[in-house]
Design an enzyme around this catalytic site. Structure first.
Site, short mmCIF file in Angstrom:
data_model
loop_
_atom_site.label_atom_id
_atom_site.label_comp_id
_atom_site.label_asym_id
_atom_site.label_seq_id
_atom_site.Cartn_x
_atom_site.Cartn_y
_atom_site.Cartn_z
N SER A 424 0.83 -1.21 0.00
CA SER A 424 0.00 0.00 0.00
C SER A 424 0.86 1.25 0.00
O SER A 424 0.45 2.28 -0.50
CB SER A 424 -0.85 0.08 1.27
OG SER A 424 -1.65 -1.01 1.42
N HIS A 445 -2.55 -3.57 -6.50
CA HIS A 445 -3.02 -3.13 -5.18
C HIS A 445 -4.52 -3.40 -5.03
O HIS A 445 -5.36 -2.74 -5.64
CB HIS A 445 -2.72 -1.63 -5.01
CG HIS A 445 -3.06 -1.11 -3.65
ND1 HIS A 445 -3.85 -0.01 -3.44
CD2 HIS A 445 -2.73 -1.57 -2.42
CE1 HIS A 445 -3.98 0.20 -2.15
NE2 HIS A 445 -3.32 -0.74 -1.51
N GLU A 457 -5.73 -1.56 -8.26
CA GLU A 457 -4.84 -0.63 -8.96
C GLU A 457 -3.68 -1.42 -9.56
O GLU A 457 -3.06 -2.23 -8.87
CB GLU A 457 -4.31 0.43 -7.99
CG GLU A 457 -5.39 1.43 -7.59
CD GLU A 457 -4.98 2.34 -6.44
OE1 GLU A 457 -5.21 3.55 -6.53
OE2 GLU A 457 -4.44 1.84 -5.44
N ASN A 495 -5.65 6.10 -2.53
CA ASN A 495 -5.21 6.64 -1.24
C ASN A 495 -4.65 8.05 -1.36
O ASN A 495 -4.71 8.83 -0.41
CB ASN A 495 -4.20 5.70 -0.57
CG ASN A 495 -4.90 4.47 0.00
OD1 ASN A 495 -6.12 4.48 0.20
ND2 ASN A 495 -4.16 3.41 0.23
P1 NAD Z 1 -1.24 -9.27 7.37
O1 NAD Z 1 -0.35 -8.94 8.50
O2 NAD Z 1 -2.65 -9.59 7.64
O3 NAD Z 1 -0.63 -10.50 6.55
C1 NAD Z 1 0.71 -10.60 6.20
C2 NAD Z 1 1.07 -12.06 6.24
O4 NAD Z 1 2.36 -12.25 5.71
C3 NAD Z 1 1.11 -12.63 7.67
O5 NAD Z 1 0.17 -13.69 7.77
C4 NAD Z 1 2.52 -13.11 7.83
O6 NAD Z 1 2.64 -14.30 8.60
C5 NAD Z 1 2.96 -13.33 6.41
N1 NAD Z 1 4.40 -13.29 6.22
C6 NAD Z 1 5.28 -12.44 6.76
N2 NAD Z 1 6.53 -12.75 6.30
C7 NAD Z 1 6.41 -13.79 5.47
C8 NAD Z 1 7.32 -14.54 4.68
N3 NAD Z 1 8.62 -14.28 4.68
N4 NAD Z 1 6.82 -15.54 3.92
C9 NAD Z 1 5.51 -15.82 3.91
N5 NAD Z 1 4.62 -15.14 4.65
C10 NAD Z 1 5.05 -14.14 5.41
O7 NAD Z 1 -1.10 -8.05 6.34
P2 NAD Z 1 -2.10 -7.63 5.19
O8 NAD Z 1 -3.04 -6.64 5.70
O9 NAD Z 1 -2.58 -8.83 4.52
O10 NAD Z 1 -1.11 -6.84 4.23
C11 NAD Z 1 -0.24 -7.49 3.36
C12 NAD Z 1 0.21 -6.52 2.30
O11 NAD Z 1 -0.94 -6.00 1.64
C13 NAD Z 1 0.95 -5.33 2.83
O12 NAD Z 1 1.94 -4.98 1.90
C14 NAD Z 1 -0.10 -4.25 2.90
O13 NAD Z 1 0.43 -2.95 2.77
C15 NAD Z 1 -0.94 -4.59 1.71
N6 NAD Z 1 -2.33 -4.13 1.74
C16 NAD Z 1 -3.08 -4.23 2.88
C17 NAD Z 1 -4.40 -3.81 2.84
C18 NAD Z 1 -5.31 -3.95 4.03
O14 NAD Z 1 -6.37 -3.33 4.06
N7 NAD Z 1 -4.97 -4.75 5.01
C19 NAD Z 1 -4.94 -3.28 1.67
C20 NAD Z 1 -4.15 -3.22 0.52
C21 NAD Z 1 -2.85 -3.63 0.58
#
Ligand code: NAD
Length: 669
Positions: A424, A445, A457, A495
Site C-alpha cells: 500500500s 493493489h 490498482e 489513497n
Molecule cells: P497481514 O499482517 O494480515 O498479513 C501478512 C502475512 O504475511 C502474515 O500472515 C505473515 O505471517 C505473512 N508473512 C510475513 N513474512 C512472510 C514470509 N517471509 N513468507 C511468507 N509469509 C510471510 O497483512 P495484510 O493486511 O494482509 O497486508 C499485506 C500486504 O498488503 C501489505 O503490503 C499491505 O500494505 C498490503 N495491503 C493491505 C491492505 C489492508 O487493508 N490490510 C490493503 C491493501 C494492501
C-alpha cells in the site's frame, strides 16, 4: 450514416409484422434516426385501411430493445433540447397507442427503459420465457426516471406496485412480468415467437382474449407517494436524488388526471431530472462501469495477454486470503500460497468459511471442496512454485521482509513469471532492485475485503514493461475486477485522494466541528460512512502510519494511537464506543487548533477541492493518463457517490474545476 432500414414491415392477410433491427449495432436503442423512421412508418400504417393488427418484434435474437441511447440523453443540454427530443419520443409512442387496430409487442431478450415504455404503448405484450428475457424500467439507477410514458402507463396498467418497480429500477424475468401484469402471455424459450405472436394477435382480433385492464383506484396516491418517498429517503440515507424524487411527483400528480395530461406532467418532471447534475453524474458512472466491465479492452491493441493458469500468493494474512478467495471463485485455477506454519490452518479455515458462505448463496460455480482442493498452502518454497505464471506478494508491510521474499522467490519461479506486489505504501521503485528481471515486476493493489471490493490498482513502476501491465490487465479481467492503471506514486491513486480527505476531516474536528457534524456532512454528500468512522474502521494506527509514510504528522491520530486507541473493530476502542456513539474519553485526545467552525457545505467544498487538486496533480505528472481512472478509483475504491460521477466529474459539474483551474477535466459544458 447507414442507409439500411431500422424497421422492416411485412403484411400478410391483413396482419402486419414490424422487425426492429438497428443496423450495425449489437442492441436496438432509441436514436434520433430510430424515432424519425418509426414516425415515417407510422404515417404509412395510419392510412393502411386493410390492416387489422400489428406485431413488433426484434431482428436481434435475445435483445428486444435496450431503451434510449445514453448519448441522446447527454446531448440534452437545455430545456428546449430536452423538450424537443422527449416530444418526438412521446409523439411516436402516442401514435402507436392511438392506432385504430391492436398492436402486440413480442419480446425476446432485454426489454428495458424506453424499450419497455414502447412496449407499454402497444395494446398487448408477450414474452419468451428465456434466460435473456429481462424487463424493467431501470432509469432511476441513472439519476433520471422513466420519462417516455413509463411513469404514467405502467401504474395505469398494474397499479401501485409500479411505484416500487420504478423507484428501485427493478429488472425482472418474463415469469415475474406476467405475474405483475406487465405482459399478457408467456411462451416457452424454444417457441417460435413469430408464429406464437400471430396466433395471439388472431385471438385478440377474434375477441377470444379479454384484454380489459382492471381500473386502478388512485384516490390514495398521495399516501402511496408519501410512503414511497420515505422508502427512497431511507435507501439514500436522507439524500434527495432528483431521479426517484421527481418520479414520485410525476406519478403522484399524473395519476390524478387523464393519461394525456399525466404524460405532460411526466415530461416536465423528466426534463428537470435529466438536466440535473446528478443525472449527468450517474450517466458518467454508467459509462465508467461499461468501460471497466471488460479490463481486456484496456490492453494495448494487438497484444495477446499471457494466459494465467496458476498463481502463487506470498503471505496468507488479511489480503493474501482475500486474493485467494477471488481467484478460486472466479477462475477455479490452482493457487499455491506461502505462509509461516502456524498461520496455515487459520488461513485455510478462513477461505473455506467465506467460500462456504458464497456457496450457500449459490454464488459459486464449483463446490467448495473442489475449490479447496486447488489451494495449496506451504511454509517452504518448493516444486509447486516452478510453474506459476504470476506471484502476488502480500507479506508484512516491511522493507526487509519484502527484500527477503523477493530474493527467495526469484530463485524458484521461471524467468518469465510475473511478480506483483500488493504493497500500500512502499514505493514500487524502491523494491524493484530486489527482483531479478525488473520489467516483469509491477504493483497490484487490492482493496479490503478483496472479495467485496471491485477495484484493483495496476501500478507501472519505472522499469515495468507495458507487456507486464497488459498481462496483469488480462488477469484482472479473469478475476472480474475493475482496474485503475497508474504510475508509482505515494498512495497510488485512491489513497492519494483519500488521505487528504481524512486529513481535512481530522482538521475539522481539531478546529471545532464535532465528530458527528463532520461524519454527517459526508454521509449527506453520499459517502457510505463518515471519514472519522472510516478512519476508526481502517485502524487509527494504520492511517497514522500511512500518513507518516507520506511525511505527514497527524497529531490527533498519534495521541489516540499512543493511548492504545487503535479503532473500535481492532481493539474495542478508538473514536467510538461499543454502542457506536462517539467515545467521550477520546475527545480530550483531539489536538485542538484555532477554532473555525464550518458548515456541512463548506466542509464538502474544501474536501472536493482537495480531491480535485490532487487529481489534477496526478494528471499533470502523468501518474494517470486520463481523469476516468481517478473517478473510477474513487467510486469503486471508496464508495464515492455514483450519482456524482466521481470527484473530477463532480468538480466539473459544480463549476469547481473552472473556478480553481480555469478549465474542466472533461468536456462537459
Ligand atoms: P497481514 O499482517 O494480515 O498479513 C501478512 C502475512 O504475511 C502474515 O500472515 C505473515 O505471517 C505473512 N508473512 C510475513 N513474512 C512472510 C514470509 N517471509 N513468507 C511468507 N509469509 C510471510 O497483512 P495484510 O493486511 O494482509 O497486508 C499485506 C500486504 O498488503 C501489505 O503490503 C499491505 O500494505 C498490503 N495491503 C493491505 C491492505 C489492508 O487493508 N490490510 C490493503 C491493501 C494492501
Amino acid at each position: 450514416m447507414s442507409t439500411k432500414r431500422i424497421y422492416n414491415l411485412e403484411i400478410e392477410g391483413g396482419l402486419g409484422l414490424v422487425t426492429i433491427d438497428l443496423p450495425d449495432k449489437p442492441v436496438n436503442s432509441w436514436t434520433d434516426a430510430a424515432i424519425e423512421e418509426l414516425g415515417q412508418m407510422l404515417s404509412a400504417l395510419e392510412t393502411q385501411a386493410d390492416l387489422k393488427g400489428l406485431i413488433f418484434m426484434s431482428g436481434k435474437p435475445g435483445n428486444f430493445h435496450a431503451g434510449a441511447d445514453l448519448n441522446m440523453l447527454t446531448k440534452m443540454k437545455s430545456r428546449t433540447d430536452a423538450a424537443a427530443v422527449l416530444g418526438r419520443l412521446h409523439g411516436v409512442f402516442n401514435r402507436i397507442s392511438g392506432l385504430p387496430f391492436p398492436t402486440l409487442a413480442a419480446i425476446d431478450g432485454y426489454c428495458l427503459g424506453a424499450g419497455l415504455e414502447f412496449a407499454l404503448a402497444c395494446t398487448a405484450r408477450m414474452a419468451k420465457d428465456s434466460k435473456s428475457t429481462q424487463l424493467g424500467l431501470p432509469e432511476c439507477n441513472l439519476g433520471i426516471f422513466p420519462g417516455a410514458g413509463g411513469s404514467q402507463r405502467l401504474p395505469r396498467l398494474i397499479g401501485a406496485p409500479a411505484f416500487q418497480l420504478i423507484l428501485k429500477g427493478m429488472v425482472y424475468p418474463a415469469s415475474k412480468a406476467l405475474e405483475l401484469g406487465v405482459i399478457d402471455r408467456i411462451v416457452p424459450a424454444d417457441a417460435d415467437l413469430r408464429a406464437k405472436a400471430l396466433e395471439f394477435l388472431q385471438e385478440i382480433l377474434k375477441g377470444k382474449i379479454d384484454l380489459k385492464r382492471p381500473e386502478h383506484d388512485f384516490s390514495h396516491v398521495d399516501e402511496v407517494a408519501q410512503v414511497a418517498r420515505g422508502e427512497v429517503l431511507k435507501a439514500t440515507r436522507g439524500r434527495e436524488i432528483p431521479g426517484p424524487m421527481l418520479a414520485i411527483e410525476s406519478m403522484r400528480e399524473g395519476l390524478k388526471v387523464s393519461l394525456e395530461e399525466g404524460l405532460e406532467i411526466e415530461k416536465r418532471y423528466f426534463i428537470d431530472a435529466v438536466l440535473s447534475d446528478q443525472a449527468k453524474g450517474s450517466i458518467h458512472t454508467f459509462f465508467l462501469k461499461t468501460m471497466s466491465d471488460k479490463p481486456k479492452g484496456m490492453i494495448t491493441k494487438g497484444f495477446d495477454p499471457k494466459p494465467i493458469k496458476k498463481v502463487a500468493i506470498l503471505g496468507f494474512g488479511t489480503m493474501g486470503r482475500g486474493i485467494a478467495i477471488d481467484i478460486l471463485r472466479h477462475t477455479g485455477m490452482e493457487v499455491v500460497a506461502k505462509e509461516i506454519p502456524q498461520a496455515i490452518e487459520p488461513g485455510r479455515e478462513f477461505v473455506k468459511k467465506i467460500l462456504g458462505e458464497m456457496e450457500a448463496r449459490k454464488r459459486l460455480k464449483m463446490p467448495v471442496e473442489d475449490l479447496m482442493g486447488r489451494l495449496k498452502i506451504v511454509s517452504e518454497y518448493g516444486e509447486s512454485f516452478k510453474d506459476v505464471d504470476l506471484v502476488i506478494e502480500a507479506v508484512f508491510e516491511d522493507m526487509q521482509v519484502k527484500e527477503q521474499v523477493y530474493q527467495e522467490i526469484c530463485q524458484v519461479v521461471a524467468e518469465d513469471c510475473i511478480l506483483a506486489s500488493n504493497t500500500s505504501s512502499i514505493p514500487l521503485d524502491s523494491m524493484s532492485p530486489f527482483v531479478k528481471g525488473r520489467d516483469r515486476f509491477a504493483g497490484l493493489h487490492f482493496f479490503s475485503p478483496v472479495w467485496k471490493m471491485e477495484l484493483v490498482e495496476v501500478i507501472q513502476g519505472e522499469k515495468t514493461s507495458q507487456a507486464t501491465v497488459d498481462n496483469l490487465l488480462g488477469f484482472v479481467g479473469q478475476i472480474r475486477k475493475r482496474p485503475v492503471v497508474c504510475r508509482d506514486n505515494p498512495g497510488f491513486v485512491v489513497n492519494a485522494l483519500l488521505f487528504p480527505y481524512f486529513l481535512a476531516a481530522l482538521d475539522f474536528i481539531e478546529t471545532g466541528n464535532s465528530i458527528e457534524e463532520v461524519d454527517k456532512a459526508f454521509v449527506q454528500f453520499g459517502m457510505p460512512v463518515g471519514p472519522i468512522r472510516l478512519t476508526d474502521e481502517v485502524g487509527i494506527d494504520v492511517v497514522y502510519k500511512i500518513m507518516k509514510g507520506m511525511k505527514i504528522e497527524q497529531n490527533t491520530l498519534k495521541s489516540l494511537s499512543d493511548q492504545g486507541r487503535l479503532g473500535l473493530k481492532k481493539c474495542g476502542k478508538g473514536f467510538f464506543s461499543q454502542d457506536g456513539s462517539v467515545d467521550l474519553d477520546a475527545l480530550p485526545l483531539i489536538q485542538k487548533k484555532n477554532p473555525k467552525k464550518l458548515t456541512a457545505k463548506e466542509m464538502q467544498t474544501i474536501v472536493l477541492t482537495e480531491m480535485a487538486t490532487v487529481g489534477k496533480d496526478l494528471l499533470d505528472r502523468g501518474i494517470v493518463k486520463d481523469p476516468h481512472m481517478i473517478d473510477m478509483g474513487m467510486i469503486w475504491g471508496t464508495g464515492f457517490p455514483p450519482d456524482k460521477g466521481g470527484p473530477l466529474m463532480w468538480a466539473d459539474l459544480t463549476g469547481l474545476s473552472k473556478q480553481h483551474f480555469g478549465r474542466t477535466f472533461y468536456e462537459t459544458k
